[in-house]
Design a protein around this motif. Structure first.
Motif, mmCIF file in Angstrom:
data_model
loop_
_atom_site.group_PDB
_atom_site.id
_atom_site.type_symbol
_atom_site.label_atom_id
_atom_site.label_comp_id
_atom_site.label_asym_id
_atom_site.label_seq_id
_atom_site.Cartn_x
_atom_site.Cartn_y
_atom_site.Cartn_z
ATOM 1 N N ASN A 77 2.120 -3.557 118.496
ATOM 2 C CA ASN A 77 2.664 -3.637 116.767
ATOM 3 C C ASN A 77 2.131 -3.989 115.634
ATOM 4 O O ASN A 77 1.370 -4.440 116.426
ATOM 5 N N PRO A 78 1.650 -3.330 114.697
ATOM 6 C CA PRO A 78 0.982 -4.564 113.634
ATOM 7 C C PRO A 78 1.527 -5.347 112.950
ATOM 8 O O PRO A 78 1.139 -5.969 112.304
ATOM 9 N N GLU A 107 11.617 -6.023 113.764
ATOM 10 C CA GLU A 107 9.841 -5.146 113.758
ATOM 11 C C GLU A 107 9.046 -4.652 115.354
ATOM 12 O O GLU A 107 8.566 -3.291 114.871
ATOM 13 N N ARG A 108 10.025 -4.385 116.153
ATOM 14 C CA ARG A 108 9.941 -3.341 117.123
ATOM 15 C C ARG A 108 10.589 -1.874 116.147
ATOM 16 O O ARG A 108 10.090 -1.102 116.849
ATOM 17 N N GLN A 109 11.854 -2.295 116.417
ATOM 18 C CA GLN A 109 12.239 -0.998 115.793
ATOM 19 C C GLN A 109 11.653 -0.675 114.076
ATOM 20 O O GLN A 109 11.296 1.369 114.211
ATOM 21 N N LEU A 110 11.009 -1.025 113.508
ATOM 22 C CA LEU A 110 10.164 -0.924 112.546
ATOM 23 C C LEU A 110 8.837 -0.346 112.503
ATOM 24 O O LEU A 110 8.214 1.370 112.297
ATOM 25 N N TRP A 111 8.447 -0.233 114.009
ATOM 26 C CA TRP A 111 7.154 0.068 114.436
ATOM 27 C C TRP A 111 7.198 1.564 115.109
ATOM 28 O O TRP A 111 6.462 2.320 114.130
ATOM 29 N N VAL A 112 8.884 1.094 115.644
ATOM 30 C CA VAL A 112 8.880 3.051 116.128
ATOM 31 C C VAL A 112 9.389 4.165 115.037
ATOM 32 O O VAL A 112 8.543 5.022 115.106
ATOM 33 N N ALA A 113 10.022 3.172 113.692
ATOM 34 C CA ALA A 113 10.343 4.332 112.888
ATOM 35 C C ALA A 113 9.080 5.065 112.265
ATOM 36 O O ALA A 113 8.993 6.087 112.236
ATOM 37 N N VAL A 114 8.487 3.326 112.274
ATOM 38 C CA VAL A 114 6.683 4.000 111.473
ATOM 39 C C VAL A 114 6.323 5.061 111.685
ATOM 40 O O VAL A 114 5.634 6.200 111.530
ATOM 41 N N VAL A 115 5.865 4.755 113.191
ATOM 42 C CA VAL A 115 5.498 5.880 114.428
ATOM 43 C C VAL A 115 6.166 6.970 114.324
ATOM 44 O O VAL A 115 5.074 9.031 114.026
ATOM 45 N N ALA A 116 7.058 7.010 114.152
ATOM 46 C CA ALA A 116 8.407 8.278 114.504
ATOM 47 C C ALA A 116 8.340 9.255 113.600
ATOM 48 O O ALA A 116 8.365 10.859 112.924
#
Lengths: 260, 298
Positions: free
Chosen positions: B135-136, B151-160
């Motif tokens: 996670n960046p 930050e975890r949700q954001l990381w998944v959302a960005v990738v998704a």
């Protein structure tokens, strides 16, 4: 003049033709106890318009289905252009150069007239999934295909409708589209299943003209038709079926043909 | 009841990882149903094999990238398994086989015990640590008030959502090509396509596998977001939710699945939040003030 060539063939059931493009041997198909098709020997001469006539239930459409792979025969064989085609799937037979139409037109309703045409072009690189996302791999070919489709539509008087959905066409226009689409597929032989059915008399003349033109361009035409005026109008050779068998065949001018 | 909170929660769900996952699911289904006319009633199975492919591989000590690869391969195999016996037959058979096949597969996965490959009814958890390790985004809250993501949700959302963008572009390129033209002709009348020399079976299989792989990525996202796979996530209802999303956005349209997913999740969460608020405020006579269980919870 290809029509003259038919004088070389004998008006006898199952007669040999000079330069036959399609040869059917002992082909039979039954549905339950009913023998729908039982053709001993039939040859269709190259470059000639052959009409297939007979009463309802004579097995004409079933024979078409067997020849084009849409149905499998219980026995017998057919060769097209020197290659055995019995048992091949429909798309392989179509690619060999034998293209059919259907009794009920199969215009692709929710596609444009132009797309209907372009679909039929053979050997399209962009139809392979690996090339499909790479526009540059098929752009040139696509342009050629579109050009050819455009000029065929022009010839069939459908040019103004090229961007309309095929669903908006009238019955007669659909028949025209289907015939133009068949040409797009670059066939050697076309099988037309009742090309004039449900077409108004004004369009029949135009359709007849196009069928004759197919022959003059060197194509072989085999068509099923009930309208005897049409049959007598354009066919060079007539084959008559009844109860699944070929009853008789002969040159159109020698009608009624000699008895078997 | 604070209507602002209800709306904020609904927006949060629709732009979050689940919204993206449903968009991907519907994109795959759009290729099947919208463009090819395949009646795939077991779509959720593609999500399941994608998710389990990743989870099992990582759980068995494989690297995360291999898990993704295994998930993709599993989806390809499932597409072949569904398609090879049925795509030569009429449309209805595919519908029957896919819905039954998906359930059979789910039952098999569910039947193992805790120590089996799939973890049975216990599922598998904590297999996406590598993903979150990469996670960046530094730790913290991103967004405004109720609309914030960790930050975890954001990381998944960005990738998704990146995957949604990629899949959308791929699909637009595919359906605009002559390949896409053949698919549409099959949807309209497959006998016509056959009579013009198109190998209908091969195209249907390509469509089924391609859409299935896209759906497998959706399955991975859902699994990664929760750090958990569980067989009961993949009930047949999931397939029909995907159909609802697709039809809501418009079949055979390019951005339909994305729009459908966002709208669906917004409406779903909004209704949920609003009803809960209305019940606790006593607006609905006779309704229990007990917090109703969300359809989303396991």
């Amino acid at each position: 003049m290809p029509a003259d060539a038919v004088f070389a063939a004998e008006a006898v059931t199952g007669s040999r033709k000079p330069d036959a493009i399609l040869v059917v041997n002992g082909m039979h198909r039954s549905f339950g106890g009913l023998a729908a098709v039982d053709v001993g020997h039939l040859e269709v001469q190259r470059g000639v318009i052959t009409a297939l006539i007979g009463p309802n239930g004579a097995g004409k459409t079933t024979l078409f289905n067997l020849l084009t792979g849409f149905d499998r025969p219980d026995g017998g064989s057919s060769t097209f252009d020197g290659r055995p085609v019995t048992g091949l799937p429909p798309h392989r037979i179509a690619r060999a150069g034998m293209i059919r139409t259907f009794q009920l037109t199969k215009a692709l309703a929710k596609m444009s007239v132009l797309d209907n045409m372009m679909l039929a072009a053979p050997h399209q690189r962009g139809e392979r999934i690996v090339y499909a996302p790479l526009r540059s791999a098929w752009r040139h070919q696509e342009r050629d295909v579109e050009e050819r489709a455009g000029s065929l539509l022009e010839k069939f008087g459908l040019a103004d409708l090229r961007d309309d959905y095929a669903a908006t066409l009238s019955g007669g226009q659909r028949k025209l589209l289907e015939m133009a689409r068949v040409l797009m597929a670059e066939p050697k032989m076309v099988l037309l299943d009742e090309p004039m059915a449900g077409v108004n008399p004004a369009l029949v003349e135009s359709l007849l003209h196009h069928v004759r033109e197919l022959r003059d361009e060197g194509l072989t035409v085999l068509f099923v038709e009930h309208d005897m005026d049409v049959v007598m109008g354009i066919s060079d050779w007539v084959v008559c079926m009844g109860e699944g068998r070929v009853i008789s065949e002969g040159r159109r001018r020698s009608w009624p043909p000699t008895k078997r | 009841m604070d209507i602002v909170i209800v709306v904020a929660d609904a927006v949060r769900a629709s732009v979050g990882p689940l919204g993206a996952a449903y968009a991907l699911t519907a994109i795959g289904l759009n290729l099947h149903y919208g463009y090819t006319g395949l009646l795939n009633f077991g779509h959720v199975a593609f999500l399941m094999v994608g998710a389990y492919g990743t989870a099992v591989t990582v759980d068995q000590g494989g690297p995360f990238w291999l898990g993704i690869l295994v998930g993709v391969i599993a989806a390809i195999l499932l597409g072949l398994l569904f398609g090879l016996p049925t795509l030569r037959l009429r449309v209805d058979y595919l519908a029957i086989v896919t819905i039954a096949g998906g359930e059979v597969l789910r039952t098999v996965i569910r039947s193992g015990d805790k120590d089996s490959l799939t973890g049975g009814v216990f599922g598998i958890t904590q297999f996406a640590t590598t993903f979150f390790g990469a996670n960046p985004f530094p730790e913290g809250e991103y967004g405004w008030g109720r609309l914030a993501f960790t930050e975890r949700q954001l990381w998944v959302a960005v990738v998704a959502w990146s995957l949604v963008a990629l899949a959308t572009i791929l699909l637009v390129l595919l359906v605009r090509s002559p390949w896409g033209r053949v698919l549409r002709s099959i949807r309209e009348d497959e006998d016509a396509a056959r009579s013009l020399g198109k190998n209908v079976f091969a195209y249907k299989l390509q469509s089924l596998v391609t859409g299935g792989v896209i759906a497998a990525f959706a399955g991975m996202i859902i699994a990664i977001e929760r750090q958990s796979v569980h067989p009961d996530t993949y009930l047949p209802a999931g397939t029909f939710l995907a159909y609802a999303v697709l039809i809501l956005g418009g079949t055979a349209s390019r951005l339909g699945p994305v729009l459908g997913a966002v709208v669906y999740w917004f409406l779903f969460e909004f209704t949920d939040g609003f009803l809960r608020g209305a019940i606790s405020a006593g607006w609905i006579p006779g309704a229990s003030s007990r917090r109703p269980t969300s359809a989303r919870s396991e």
